[in-house]
Design an enzyme around this catalytic site. Structure first.
Site, mmCIF file in Angstrom:
data_model
loop_
_atom_site.group_PDB
_atom_site.id
_atom_site.type_symbol
_atom_site.label_atom_id
_atom_site.label_comp_id
_atom_site.label_asym_id
_atom_site.label_seq_id
_atom_site.Cartn_x
_atom_site.Cartn_y
_atom_site.Cartn_z
ATOM 1 N N LYS A 157 -12.118 -2.141 6.655
ATOM 2 C CA LYS A 157 -11.488 -3.173 7.482
ATOM 3 C C LYS A 157 -12.054 -3.151 8.744
ATOM 4 C CE LYS A 157 -9.079 -3.528 3.609
ATOM 5 N NZ LYS A 157 -7.716 -2.681 3.459
ATOM 6 N N TRP B 128 0.821 -1.077 0.155
ATOM 7 C CA TRP B 128 -0.134 -0.113 -0.025
ATOM 8 C C TRP B 128 0.865 1.466 -0.067
ATOM 9 C CZ3 TRP B 128 -4.221 -1.294 -2.043
ATOM 10 C CH2 TRP B 128 -4.716 -2.554 -1.516
ATOM 11 N N ASP C 273 -2.242 6.744 6.165
ATOM 12 C CA ASP C 273 -3.081 5.940 5.997
ATOM 13 C C ASP C 273 -3.309 4.721 7.000
ATOM 14 O OD1 ASP C 273 -4.611 3.758 4.895
ATOM 15 O OD2 ASP C 273 -3.264 3.201 3.270
HETATM 16 C C1 PLP Z 1 -7.021 -2.058 1.882
HETATM 17 C C2 PLP Z 1 -6.133 -1.117 2.151
HETATM 18 C C3 PLP Z 1 -5.953 -0.152 1.012
HETATM 19 C C4 PLP Z 1 -6.847 -0.123 -0.106
HETATM 20 O O1 PLP Z 1 -8.275 0.448 0.186
HETATM 21 P P1 PLP Z 1 -9.337 0.589 -1.032
HETATM 22 O O2 PLP Z 1 -10.299 1.218 -0.276
HETATM 23 O O3 PLP Z 1 -9.449 -0.608 -1.707
HETATM 24 O O4 PLP Z 1 -8.768 1.744 -2.235
HETATM 25 C C5 PLP Z 1 -5.082 0.909 1.297
HETATM 26 N N1 PLP Z 1 -4.375 1.007 2.351
HETATM 27 C C6 PLP Z 1 -4.320 0.143 3.476
HETATM 28 C C7 PLP Z 1 -3.522 0.077 4.625
HETATM 29 C C8 PLP Z 1 -5.346 -0.864 3.343
HETATM 30 O O5 PLP Z 1 -5.319 -2.088 4.188
#
Ligand code: PLP
Length: 357
Positions: free
Chosen positions: A190, A99, A166
């Site tokens: 998540k 990511w 993030d």
């Molecule tokens: C799942 C995830 C993403 C991607 O998220 P989307 O909503 O599918 O774009 C980005 N960063 C982390 C840390 C993730 O776990």
């Protein structure tokens, strides 16, 4: 058979949240219409957004000078929206996995990117520490929990430049000192709700500093000024997030959820370390409480497929590891009950009895 949901995302939600979501789809708030067929500009739905934002602020302890809003596009859209709004000359990124790399790739479209630290040398099995953060960066970007590799920052780092995080996969799993960050974002799928909404928490003084023109939908100031209603927001995901936040508050908030998350992770890591069939894949001090990765010990490697089948027969869902790490990954998000972890541990112990003399 009872299912134990270890999916990495979208993932387990509290039962009561699913029930309230189902009710709102049938008849929202007693108005005789479904949540799915009303305007987002009704007072009933505006109240949903207001409550979601207020609960988010209260639970995470977000000070007034930060704004909170929801948009579509997922965390992946933020990978370019962050540099679009914030990168004038040079940004710093810490590379802790897939990511982070995707975020770095997008940022390079907007300016210079300085990867100030990386754990790629050991396949992202640890969190880099003690690195220098140059003062001339527009911002520093980190990924607080690395969903694929199972590593996590356990402390909020101190940065001399605006810190952007993030937090897709560990948001509201533990207390966070929001004042150490200039911006926090993530997909809600998540720990908070279904796929489709992204949360953004941003300190307003970092905005409006880049010289490039911004498309309206990209400019964070438009989303702030319109309270998540600049365009039609993802109404159903936002409703479910609001229900999850209510649930989190009802059980005692982030302190209590952190206690539960620590307890669940300790149970599973203890079994991984004890059981002669398995081993963990990451540096012990950086082990994620959210995504717990493990593999077979080399001498039992050929049993991996059989273990997956066995676990499946016991109701375990979603424990196959990501293809970049292999083995197994048990995602233990906020809503995963302790009983599910206990069931997985029992399953590992039974498998051990079958195969270790
Ligand atoms: C799942 C995830 C993403 C991607 O998220 P989307 O909503 O599918 O774009 C980005 N960063 C982390 C840390 C993730 O776990």
């Amino acid at each position: 058979m009872k299912k134990h949901n270890f999916n990495a995302g979208p993932s387990v939600l509290p039962r009561v949240v699913i029930e309230n979501a189902a009710k709102a789809v049938l008849d929202f708030d007693g108005i005789g219409l479904s949540l799915l067929e009303i305007s987002h500009r009704t007072k009933e739905f505006e109240a949903v957004v207001d409550e979601a934002v207020a609960l988010f602020r209260e639970l995470l302890g977000v000070p007034e000078e930060y704004k909170i809003f929801f948009v579509g596009g997922g965390a992946s859209t933020q990978f370019f929206q962050v540099p679009y709004n914030l990168l004038e000359k040079k940004a710093g990124y810490v590379n802790t996995g897939v990511w982070s790399k995707k975020a770095i790739k997008e940022a390079k479209l907007f300016g210079e990117v300085n990867v100030v630290a990386t754990s790629e040398d050991k396949n992202f099995t640890y969190i880099p520490k003690g690195f220098d953060i140059p003062k001339d960066l527009d911002y520093l970007h980190i990924t607080t929990n690395n969903t694929i590799y199972g590593t996590e920052y356990h402390e909020d780092i101190t940065s001399p430049v605006p810190l952007v995080a993030d937090m897709s996969s560990d948001i509201l799993s533990r207390p966070v000192d929001v004042t150490k960050y200039a911006m926090i974002y993530g997909g809600v799928q998540k720990n908070l709700g279904p796929a489709g909404a992204t949360f953004v928490i941003v300190r307003e003084d970092i905005l409006g500093k880049v010289s490039r023109p911004l498309p309206s939908m990209v400019d964070y100031r438009n989303h702030i000024a319109n309270d998540s209603m600049f365009n039609t927001p993802p109404v159903f995901p936002i409703f479910v997030v609001k229900e999850t936040l209510k649930w989190l508050k009802s059980i005692g908030g982030v302190k209590e959820i952190q206690r539960r998350n620590k307890e669940k992770a300790a149970l599973l890591y203890a079994e991984i370390d004890r059981n002669p069939l398995f081993r963990g894949t990451t540096a012990v001090e950086d082990r994620s409480l959210m995504n717990i990765c493990f593999v077979m010990q080399p001498e039992y490697e050929q049993l991996a497929g059989e273990f997956l089948e066995f676990a499946k027969s016991k109701g375990m869902v979603g424990i196959k590891g990501h293809r970049l790490v292999g083995g197994f990954r048990a995602s233990c998000y906020n809503a995963l009950p302790k009983e599910s972890v206990e069931a997985l541990v029992a399953c590992m112990q039974e498998f051990e009895k079958m195969h270790v003399k």
